[in-house]
Design a protein around this motif. Structure first.
Motif, PDB file in Angstrom:
ATOM      1  N   PHE A  60       0.481  10.938  -2.719  1.00 55.36           N
ATOM      2  CA  PHE A  60       0.781   9.512  -2.742  1.00 55.36           C
ATOM      3  C   PHE A  60       0.301   8.820  -1.469  1.00 55.36           C
ATOM      4  O   PHE A  60      -0.386   7.790  -1.525  1.00 55.36           O
ATOM      5  CB  PHE A  60       2.293   9.313  -2.920  1.00 55.36           C
ATOM      6  N   HIS A  65       0.015   4.644  -8.836  1.00 54.62           N
ATOM      7  CA  HIS A  65       0.343   5.744  -7.928  1.00 54.62           C
ATOM      8  C   HIS A  65       1.850   5.805  -7.683  1.00 54.62           C
ATOM      9  O   HIS A  65       2.437   6.890  -7.620  1.00 54.62           O
ATOM     10  CB  HIS A  65      -0.408   5.569  -6.601  1.00 54.62           C
ATOM     11  N   TRP A  66       2.469   4.630  -7.543  1.00 54.76           N
ATOM     12  CA  TRP A  66       3.920   4.592  -7.319  1.00 54.76           C
ATOM     13  C   TRP A  66       4.677   5.136  -8.533  1.00 54.76           C
ATOM     14  O   TRP A  66       5.658   5.873  -8.377  1.00 54.76           O
ATOM     15  CB  TRP A  66       4.387   3.166  -7.023  1.00 54.76           C
ATOM     16  N   THR A 117       0.859  -1.185   0.000  1.00 55.14           N
ATOM     17  CA  THR A 117       0.000   0.000   0.000  1.00 55.14           C
ATOM     18  C   THR A 117       0.898   1.238   0.000  1.00 55.14           C
ATOM     19  O   THR A 117       2.084   1.164   0.327  1.00 55.14           O
ATOM     20  CB  THR A 117      -0.920   0.047   1.234  1.00 55.14           C
ATOM     21  N   GLU A 118       0.301   2.364  -0.331  1.00 56.00           N
ATOM     22  CA  GLU A 118       1.072   3.605  -0.371  1.00 56.00           C
ATOM     23  C   GLU A 118       1.684   3.962   0.987  1.00 56.00           C
ATOM     24  O   GLU A 118       2.888   4.276   1.055  1.00 56.00           O
ATOM     25  CB  GLU A 118       0.196   4.756  -0.899  1.00 56.00           C
ATOM     26  N   GLY A 147      -3.619   6.053  -0.268  1.00 56.12           N
ATOM     27  CA  GLY A 147      -3.743   4.763   0.375  1.00 56.12           C
ATOM     28  C   GLY A 147      -4.201   4.828   1.815  1.00 56.12           C
ATOM     29  O   GLY A 147      -4.213   3.805   2.508  1.00 56.12           O
ATOM     30  N   VAL A 185      -2.097   0.774  -6.761  1.00 49.38           N
ATOM     31  CA  VAL A 185      -0.886   1.220  -6.069  1.00 49.38           C
ATOM     32  C   VAL A 185       0.269   1.377  -7.059  1.00 49.38           C
ATOM     33  O   VAL A 185       1.059   2.325  -6.975  1.00 49.38           O
ATOM     34  CB  VAL A 185      -0.510   0.233  -4.939  1.00 49.38           C
ATOM     35  N   TYR A 227       5.769   4.158   1.819  1.00 52.63           N
ATOM     36  CA  TYR A 227       6.384   5.395   2.307  1.00 52.63           C
ATOM     37  C   TYR A 227       7.056   5.172   3.662  1.00 52.63           C
ATOM     38  O   TYR A 227       8.126   5.737   3.928  1.00 52.63           O
ATOM     39  CB  TYR A 227       5.353   6.511   2.397  1.00 52.63           C
TER      40      TYR A 227
END
Length: 202
Positions: free
Chosen positions: A192, A108-109, A38-39, A196, A105, A43
């Protein structure tokens, strides 16, 4: 009087526009692996594994190695830097997922990592600009009464220190704008991570 004569000779030399070497920086990328599906997990992994700097870990980092091939000439007791060819190696340290990511995801990544890479690439531009400034400031430099080419190296060290400091200041200012509240990278991170985030219960 000596300083004035030196200043005059340098000014005249700059007007002659010496020829510079045709070169380009050599760029490479090193990835460090991050985990998560997941975001927020990705991170958080960046925070644990990102490049270590003086104030803690960071998302990405740009480093460089600079060496020179210089040719000095003795001209009637004066020392002249006739040629200087730089070898600039720039390395970008960026995050990369250790495993395949599920959609959305992955999408988004891709957007997040592209923005991070864009930011670091401009640090590469700043570094390259510094090296070209060093060329302009030193190639053709002439110091009188310096048959052993020692005084010219002292003068070059002084100039290089000033240019290096200017590069670091420009880099810090760039980060301040990009990472500050509302800056492009700050918005990129928030977008970002928030994609998530678990929505609050109804």
């Amino acid at each position: 009087m000596t300083l004035r004569l030196l200043s005059f000779s340098l000014s005249a030399l700059l007007l002659s526009t010496p020829a510079f070497a045709d070169w380009k920086p050599q760029e490479s990328t090193k990835f460090y692996r991050v985990s998560g599906t997941t975001e927020p997990e990705l991170y958080a992994s960046i925070g644990e594994r990102g490049p270590q700097m003086s104030l803690g870990r960071t998302i990405a980092q740009t480093t460089f190695k600079l060496t020179w091939q210089r040719k000095y000439e003795n001209q009637n007791g004066a020392c002249v830097l006739a040629r200087a060819v730089p070898r600039l190696l720039i390395t970008y340290h960026l995050p990369k997922p250790a495993n395949a990511l599920p959609e959305p995801v992955k999408t988004h990544w891709t957007k997040f990592s592209a923005g991070v890479e864009r930011h670091e690439k401009f640090h590469g531009v700043i570094i390259t600009d510094m090296v070209r400034a060093i060329e302009r400031e030193t190639v053709g430099l002439r110091v009188e009464n310096d048959p052993g080419c020692t005084r010219i190296k002292t003068e070059m060290t002084r100039r290089l220190a000033a240019l290096s400091q200017a590069q670091r200041q420009r880099s810090r200012e760039y980060d301040r704008v990009e990472l500050g509240d509302g800056g492009p990278v700050h918005r990129l991170i928030l977008e970002f991570v928030n994609r998530g985030a678990t929505p609050p219960p109804l």
